[in-house]
Motif scaffolding. Structure first.
Motif: not given
Length: 565
Positions: A530, A523, A466, A558
């Motif tokens: 996320a 994330a 990330h 994500l």
């Protein structure tokens, strides 16, 4: 007469650019002063260089180099820190070696001398990181290895490393770089010259191609097993036409690259048993293990042909699949040559009847897979359901999906040569996320999706990945299929011991991953979008939001989606 000189570190980096390396994926250490000084020196002197990227873990560096190659067909460089950095590269080297992916792998070597030479040992780890045989960490996962001994070797050594890595069968090579050698001056003469040696491909002998074309034309039921794709877009198109024109079903058993569109009339289910039961000609197209010998075998009177850059997998100790013919060739040239050779033959009426029969069977199997992947009211989602929803959402995009114990291809519509990649057969987990980032780096306009299980996401060093995605603005979609367990391990145990104690236990030992971390927080630590999803409606909503975010190039997104055991 005084000749211009730079440090060997600067010469090495400049020579990598001369042979066509675009990126150096590096994680630095105390052996890196001549590399870092070389970067600054070469830049100050106007020497062209690859882009040097700081990658905070070597596993991610190897995965990104792997993914970049999948997009471009060009080998990239990874530079790691002595033995410990090389150890972190080992899994990536195993993945690349098994899949014939060229990577120029370098790592420092602790200085040989303790004093009296510039670059000698200066900190205690100079003694702690010395190995008798540092290369042993990756020797079985590389085609060739060497240690730089003199600075003037740099141009020739880089040329040789690049040519060997990029020659058929392709694969990683390794060079160790002692610090004091990199510190020495090196002549600049020849550093920017054309490479002194070029990589070679492999092409099957015309007579062998002609013989294979004759076998196809005479076969009553030819079958193709493909695992590593069709080589490139041209090979993909050629296989599409041949399979269609000659009614040849293509089984992509345990494939890790797409060879034929999943909605092609000759795209067969992954279970090759029924095909082998009928086949009189079996063509294995760049396969490591086209079927499981304990379950299936070709007929004794069937002809088995192995085609690929390494058709007999010479360095695999045990691999006893038949090879009545073995054609050593890059895949795409072999397919194009075979298509030309088949032009001198005419399909008979039996081919048309075979086409209708196979197409009907494949169509029924695909429809069944789509039905099985339809939404239902049960808790959580299946992998096939997630795969179908992802595939439907991507239609109209030039997209690439990576699947590492993630989205299977059966319920997806995949139509081009770079549409889908699955984890390498080496099994080095944590591959799909950095590989997806490497492909996105090479193809920034491509919509790239990395799908993986919760365990494989943890293997990928997600904090590192990330951070890289944010630093490089890699707007990829990450889908974590979260079932709180090592599902593949549990399936393997139950498959081998269907009535065993483990299968009857409430929890199969050594497979549980509960309690699951909150992956969305990982994330979010790097400013990614996320979200969580527990059912179809939530996943559809999250998927739509994620794609809007990614298409606007706002960074990674994500989705942590709950899946069924």
């Amino acid at each position: 007469m005084h000749k211009p000189q730079v440090s060997a570190g600067a010469a090495l980096l400049a020579r990598l650019k001369s042979v066509g390396v675009d990126y150096i994926f590096a994680n630095s250490g105390t052996d890196f002063p001549p590399i870092i000084e070389g970067l600054a020196e070469a830049t100050a002197k106007g020497m062209p260089l690859p882009h040097a990227l700081t990658i905070p873990h070597e596993h991610a560096a190897m995965g990104m180099a792997h993914g970049y190659y999948l997009a471009t067909g060009r080998a990239q460089a990874v530079i790691a820190h002595t033995d410990v950095g090389l150890a972190n590269c080992a899994i990536g080297a195993l993945n690349a070696y098994v899949e014939h992916v060229p990577i120029l792998l370098f790592s420092g070597r602790t200085p040989t001398v303790e004093k009296g030479r510039f670059g000698a040992r200066t900190v205690p780890i100079g003694w702690g990181q010395e190995m008798r045989d540092q290369t042993s960490l990756v020797r079985e996962a590389t085609k060739w290895d060497y240690e730089l001994r003199f600075p003037e070797q740099v141009p020739d050594l880089v040329d040789r490393a690049h040519a060997i890595a990029s020659s058929t069968p392709r694969g990683p090579v390794y060079v160790s770089l002692p610090r004091e050698v990199l510190c020495e001056p090196c002549p600049t003469e020849g550093v920017d010259a054309p490479p002194r040696m070029r990589a070679h491909g492999a092409h099957a002998a015309p007579d062998d191609i002609a013989e294979l074309a004759r076998l196809i034309a005479q076969a009553k039921f030819p079958v193709i097993f493909a695992q590593r794709g069709a080589g490139n877009a041209q090979g993909f198109a050629a296989l599409d036409r041949m399979a269609r024109d000659w009614a040849i079903p293509v089984c992509q058993y345990w494939a890790n690259q797409l060879a034929l569109a999943t909605d092609h009339p000759m795209a067969a289910p992954a279970d090759g048993g029924p095909l082998l039961a009928r086949a009189d000609l079996v063509i294995c197209l760049d396969t490591l293990a086209p079927w499981m010998p304990a379950a299936h075998e070709p007929h004794a009177d069937a002809k088995v042909v192995q085609i690929g850059p390494n058709p007999l997998s010479q360095r695999t100790p045990i691999r006893n699949f038949r090879a009545d013919m073995a054609l050593s060739s890059d895949v795409a040239p072999a397919l194009l040559a075979l298509e030309r050779a088949l032009a001198s033959h005419a399909p008979d009426a039996g081919v048309a009847a075979r086409f209708d029969d196979i197409a009907a069977s494949n169509r029924a199997a695909r429809n069944a897979a789509l039905v099985a992947a339809a939404p239902d009211d049960a808790q959580g989602m299946t992998k096939d359901q997630i795969a179908r929803m992802v595939s439907d959402a991507l239609q109209g995009d030039d997209a690439t999906v990576f699947s590492e114990l993630g989205c299977p291809m059966a319920s997806m519509r995949l139509t081009h040569a770079q549409a889908w990649y699955q984890e390498p057969h080496a099994g080095g987990l944590g591959w799909s996320l950095p590989a997806a980032m490497g492909l996105q780096l090479a193809a920034p306009d491509r919509l790239v999706v990395a799908t993986m299980g919760d365990g494989t996401y943890m293997f990928a060093n997600p904090v590192v990945c990330h951070q890289i995605a944010e630093a490089l603005n890699l707007s990829i979609l990450i889908v974590v299929l979260n079932n709180n367990e090592w599902g593949a391990v549990r399936q393997s145990v139950v498959g081998l011991y269907p009535d065993g104690y483990a299968a009857r236990a409430n929890q199969v030992p050594l497979t549980g991953l509960a309690p699951s971390p909150d992956f969305t927080m990982v994330a979010q630590a790097s400013r990614a979008l996320a979200m969580k999803a527990a059912d179809h409606a939530q996943f559809a909503d999250a998927l739509q939001k994620a794609l809007v975010h990614i298409r606007a190039r706002k960074g990674a997104a994500l989705i942590d989606v709950r899946t069924r055991p």
